[in-house]
Design an enzyme around this catalytic site. Structure first.
Site, PDB file in Angstrom:
ATOM      1  N   CYS A 229       0.850  -1.186   0.000  1.00  0.00           N
ATOM      2  CA  CYS A 229       0.000   0.000   0.000  1.00  0.00           C
ATOM      3  C   CYS A 229       0.885   1.234   0.000  1.00  0.00           C
ATOM      4  CB  CYS A 229      -0.867   0.003   1.248  1.00  0.00           C
ATOM      5  SG  CYS A 229      -1.774  -1.529   1.473  1.00  0.00           S
TER       6      CYS A 229
ATOM      7  N   ARG B 165       1.650   1.846  -5.927  1.00  0.00           N
ATOM      8  CA  ARG B 165       1.893   0.822  -4.904  1.00  0.00           C
ATOM      9  C   ARG B 165       0.667  -0.045  -4.633  1.00  0.00           C
ATOM     10  NH1 ARG B 165       6.531   1.860  -1.999  1.00  0.00           N
ATOM     11  NH2 ARG B 165       5.782   0.456  -0.407  1.00  0.00           N
TER      12      ARG B 165
ATOM     13  N   TRP C  59      -3.649  -1.973  -1.501  1.00  0.00           N
ATOM     14  CA  TRP C  59      -3.603  -3.219  -2.260  1.00  0.00           C
ATOM     15  C   TRP C  59      -4.049  -4.272  -1.264  1.00  0.00           C
ATOM     16  CZ3 TRP C  59      -1.040  -7.955  -1.938  1.00  0.00           C
ATOM     17  CH2 TRP C  59      -1.061  -8.728  -3.107  1.00  0.00           C
TER      18      TRP C  59
ATOM     19  N   ASN D  52       0.378  -0.461   6.122  1.00  0.00           N
ATOM     20  CA  ASN D  52       0.892  -1.226   4.986  1.00  0.00           C
ATOM     21  C   ASN D  52       1.542  -2.474   5.551  1.00  0.00           C
ATOM     22  OD1 ASN D  52       2.042  -2.086   2.561  1.00  0.00           O
ATOM     23  ND2 ASN D  52       3.873  -0.834   2.853  1.00  0.00           N
ATOM     24  N   GLY D  53       1.213  -3.641   5.004  1.00  0.00           N
ATOM     25  CA  GLY D  53       1.835  -4.872   5.494  1.00  0.00           C
ATOM     26  C   GLY D  53       0.785  -5.862   5.945  1.00  0.00           C
TER      27      GLY D  53
ATOM     28  N   GLU E  53      11.544 -12.389 -19.958  1.00  0.00           N
ATOM     29  CA  GLU E  53      11.087 -11.025 -19.698  1.00  0.00           C
ATOM     30  C   GLU E  53       9.959 -10.633 -20.670  1.00  0.00           C
ATOM     31  OE1 GLU E  53      11.200  -8.754 -17.597  1.00  0.00           O
ATOM     32  OE2 GLU E  53      11.098  -6.797 -18.564  1.00  0.00           O
TER      33      GLU E  53
ATOM     34  N   LYS F 208       6.163  -9.652 -19.358  1.00  0.00           N
ATOM     35  CA  LYS F 208       5.538  -8.356 -19.617  1.00  0.00           C
ATOM     36  C   LYS F 208       4.181  -8.528 -20.300  1.00  0.00           C
ATOM     37  CE  LYS F 208       8.261  -5.466 -17.830  1.00  0.00           C
ATOM     38  NZ  LYS F 208       8.833  -6.473 -16.953  1.00  0.00           N
TER      39      LYS F 208
ATOM     40  N   GLU G  92       1.631  -9.719 -17.844  1.00  0.00           N
ATOM     41  CA  GLU G  92       1.401  -8.731 -16.796  1.00  0.00           C
ATOM     42  C   GLU G  92       0.529  -7.573 -17.272  1.00  0.00           C
ATOM     43  OE1 GLU G  92       5.149  -7.110 -15.647  1.00  0.00           O
ATOM     44  OE2 GLU G  92       4.375  -6.270 -13.779  1.00  0.00           O
TER      45      GLU G  92
ATOM     46  N   HIS H 221      12.336 -30.820 -25.992  1.00  0.00           N
ATOM     47  CA  HIS H 221      12.126 -31.629 -24.785  1.00  0.00           C
ATOM     48  C   HIS H 221      10.697 -31.487 -24.270  1.00  0.00           C
ATOM     49  CE1 HIS H 221      16.355 -32.568 -24.722  1.00  0.00           C
ATOM     50  NE2 HIS H 221      16.616 -31.279 -24.896  1.00  0.00           N
TER      51      HIS H 221
ATOM     52  N   LYS I 104       3.125  -2.223  -7.494  1.00  0.00           N
ATOM     53  CA  LYS I 104       4.518  -2.028  -7.875  1.00  0.00           C
ATOM     54  C   LYS I 104       5.480  -2.637  -6.865  1.00  0.00           C
ATOM     55  CE  LYS I 104       7.759   0.074 -10.304  1.00  0.00           C
ATOM     56  NZ  LYS I 104       8.080  -0.734 -11.485  1.00  0.00           N
TER      57      LYS I 104
HETATM   58  C1  F6R Z   1       7.609  -7.121 -13.702  1.00  0.00           C
HETATM   59  C2  F6R Z   1       7.850  -6.516 -12.412  1.00  0.00           C
HETATM   60  C3  F6R Z   1       8.082  -7.405 -11.254  1.00  0.00           C
HETATM   61  C4  F6R Z   1       9.251  -6.882 -10.406  1.00  0.00           C
HETATM   62  C5  F6R Z   1       9.415  -7.729  -9.131  1.00  0.00           C
HETATM   63  C6  F6R Z   1      10.595  -7.274  -8.304  1.00  0.00           C
HETATM   64  O1  F6R Z   1       7.408  -6.149 -14.683  1.00  0.00           O
HETATM   65  O2  F6R Z   1       7.848  -5.320 -12.280  1.00  0.00           O
HETATM   66  O3  F6R Z   1       8.295  -8.727 -11.649  1.00  0.00           O
HETATM   67  O4  F6R Z   1      10.413  -6.913 -11.180  1.00  0.00           O
HETATM   68  O5  F6R Z   1       8.244  -7.631  -8.364  1.00  0.00           O
HETATM   69  O6  F6R Z   1      10.451  -5.961  -7.878  1.00  0.00           O
HETATM   70  P1  F6R Z   1      11.685  -5.170  -7.300  1.00  0.00           P
HETATM   71  O7  F6R Z   1      12.653  -4.988  -8.420  1.00  0.00           O
HETATM   72  O8  F6R Z   1      11.119  -3.851  -6.833  1.00  0.00           O
HETATM   73  O9  F6R Z   1      12.252  -5.990  -6.195  1.00  0.00           O
END
Ligand code: F6R
Length: 618
Positions: free
Chosen positions: A2, A27, A76, A102-103, A487, A491, A494, A510, A613
């Site tokens: 949050c 967040r 969140w 938060n938490g 990656e 993306k 996501e 395989h 995030k």
């Molecule tokens: C994907 C993404 C997440 C973060 C992961 C780690 O686009 O953003 O997979 O890379 O949650 O986050 P950090 O780098 O903040 O530890």
């Protein structure tokens, strides 16, 4: 996960809080709320399910009394669904106290049972763990008449991870906060002070900030800030200057933060390298705390991270093993500490995290320290927790990343771990100075090459526009192209909610090749024809195998790679770069593809569903 903001000063706090929440919305964005104390000492709260704008509209329709003390929260959901009742703030002391959190309070069920046993008439208005904390702090305030003491008495009983902010109508001009394993920083203003989950909460008002350590409590007034430990003993807090400007966290005319941040990938690399390459050698004075002996003597590196950060870790493995000849393991942070890993004084655990707050990675770092390993953090966020828990930190300078999907932070992480790999190679003498200088030259050339890649993305944008009905996409890569395939797939899942998988191209036969049916789109990151060990030929063979089974080949290949042309439906060209550097050029088209496809489907690319995030819960 949050976002939290607190304010005491002479401004109208509603505006300050909403401004802070707007910058923290990345967040968490399933509900939002604020509490303010008006000049007559009355407490007012308003909270609404939905994005912050729902709360803003609500406040415009029905104004809330304003004042110069307040707290705000963007949520969140963890305990209890995202609705008005579960949104924060929560109230205690018969509605005189407001608290945000938060938490996760892990023992909230026990605490709730004890509360009900002692006060059977207690009325709960939500399903949250937070409300239990608010009621407990309210009861302690009734006993002590002191908000800091009340909070101290309660945090001593809490298990888990939390940042709590609390205010009370009988103490106008005071906000008290506490943190354990969850972020909180102080903003130091002139006649006003702030609290925030990160500096974005207050950077438009001040560039002076202060860290709050683990298990500490902070009390802010307009003219003072005091920090104590959980026993009430004063502690020193480190002040720091925020390096970026508020405008860096604004969209500035771009359609989304993700679009803006992809456009900043070249600058993210360039800024991460600035001042760290001098006369063809790596200069990383921030690693001096580790000492050259330690870096010479380590016999193993473990790189931990989650999601995109774990993919930059994989590239780091390829680079460090090749250049510094030290064995490197890459582990997802959340797997690392639960499997009794073998680590000791000669293991260096490198953590990679954009936010510096990812709980899984933080816990991995703590585990590593507790078991004797040295720890280095590669991190993008000043004042965050993971660097503080590490022996040394190498900051990436990507600037604030607001879109939930990580883009520019990824390339900056790769640049940073490559610098580290070359630093290690230099200390251990595994590369000649001339070889290091050449590799640094290639690294320094990446921003300009990436500019070229970003200028030529019409084909990928068009492709994304055609593929809105696609239900599945496969990504293939080999060697350093493999993390890029992962990656690309992450993306797309996501932000565009399309099922996608990344595979090492050699793994196809395989099992995964069974997924190929006519029309299946497959992105292939093709190694340079100049790559060693005929990697290029092998990937071109893989392309032929899947094309023979009807796959649509979308190739990302080096400019002028004629061998790919006959077999590819679309070729996205990238400039010439050697094996370890090519992936950094190949990733931008995949970031753009995911973003454009999501946008074409009408999705919010900056705030994808179910995500936040900064993942500050395990
Ligand atoms: C994907 C993404 C997440 C973060 C992961 C780690 O686009 O953003 O997979 O890379 O949650 O986050 P950090 O780098 O903040 O530890």
């Amino acid at each position: 996960m949050c976002g939290i903001v607190g304010y005491v000063g002479s401004n109208q706090s509603v505006e300050v809080l909403l401004g802070g929440l707007r910058r923290l919305e990345y967040r968490g964005y399933d509900s939002a709320g604020i509490a303010v104390i008006d000049p007559d000492g009355e407490l007012h709260t308003r909270k609404r399910a939905g994005k912050l704008q729902v709360l803003v509209d609500d406040l415009e329709a029905l104004t809330l009394a304003n004042g110069s003390t307040g707290i705000g929260h963007t949520r969140w959901a963890t305990h209890g669904g995202p609705n008005d009742q579960n949104a924060h703030p929560h109230l205690g002391d018969n509605g005189k106290l407001a608290l945000i959190h938060n938490g996760i309070i892990e023992n909230f069920a026990e605490l709730k049972a004890e509360l009900v046993a002692e006060h059977p008439d207690t009325v709960f208005t939500s399903e949250t763990d937070t409300e239990v904390a608010a009621l407990l702090v309210g009861l302690e305030y009734q006993k002590t008449g002191d908000l800091s003491k009340a909070l101290l008495n309660v945090v001593a009983r809490l298990h888990g991870a939390f940042t709590l902010l609390v205010l009370h109508k009988d103490q106008p001009g005071v906000v008290v906060g506490a943190r354990r394993n969850s972020p909180l920083v102080i903003g130091l203003g002139d006649g006003e002070n702030f609290l925030g989950s990160d500096v974005a909460a207050f950077v438009e008002h001040t560039h002076r900030a202060m860290e709050i350590g683990q298990d500490q409590v902070v009390t802010i007034r307009s003219d003072s800030v005091t920090v104590t430990d959980f026993f009430g003993e004063p502690v020193d807090a480190r002040e720091f200057e925020i390096e970026w400007d508020a405008s860096a966290a604004e969209k500035g005319g771009w359609s989304s933060f993700m679009a803006k941040e992809i456009s900043e990938e070249p600058a993210a690399i360039a800024n991460t390298l600035i001042g760290r390459i001098v006369d063809g050698a790596v200069k990383l004075p921030e690693l001096d705390v580790l000492g050259p002996d330690i870096l010479r003597d380590i016999n193993r590196v473990v790189v931990v991270g989650c999601g995109t950060a774990a993919y930059s870790a994989m590239l780091g493995k390829y680079a460090i093993e090749k250049w510094a000849k030290v064995p490197v393991d890459v582990e997802l942070s959340h797997e690392f500490r639960y499997r009794d890993p073998v680590i000791d004084r000669n293991t260096l655990v490198v953590s990679i995290s954009q936010s510096g707050e990812t709980m899984d990675t933080l816990m991995a770092v703590k585990y590593a320290s507790e078991h004797g390993a040295r720890t280095l953090s590669i991190c993008n966020t000043q004042g965050s927790t993971i660097p503080r828990e590490s022996d040394a930190v190498l900051y990436t300078h990507a600037g604030p990343e607001v879109a939930v999907a990580s883009t520019k932070a990824f390339v900056a992480q790769v640049a940073a771990i490559y610098l580290f790999g070359l630093h290690l190679a230099s200390i251990r003498g595994t590369l000649e100075p001339g070889e290091i200088a050449d590799l640094l030259g290639e690294l320094s050339a990446l921003p300009a090459q990436l500019d070229v890649v970003l200028e030529e993305q019409d084909a990928i944008k068009q492709l994304a526009g055609w593929m809105t009905d696609t239900r599945s996409v496969i990504f293939l890569g080999r060697h350093a192209g493999y993390p890029i395939a992962l990656e690309g797939a992450l993306k797309l899942k996501e932000v565009a909610y399309i099922h996608s998988e990344g595979f090492a191209a050699g793994e196809l036969k395989h099992g995964p090749i069974a997924l190929i049916e006519p029309g299946q789109p497959v992105f292939v990151i093709v190694p340079s024809p100049r790559a060693k060990d005929s990697l290029h030929k092998k990937v071109v063979s893989n392309i032929q195998e899947i094309r023979a089974r009807g796959a649509r080949i979308l190739a990302i290949a080096e400019q002028g790679d004629a061998a790919v042309l006959p077999f590819a439906d679309v070729v996205i060209p990238i400039p010439l770069a050697s094996t370890l550097f090519e992936p950094i050029l190949a990733v931008a088209p995949l970031h753009i593809f995911a973003m454009e496809l999501a946008a074409a489907k009408g999705l919010d690319v900056d705030q994808p569903r179910n995500l936040a995030k900064s993942v500050t819960v395990e």
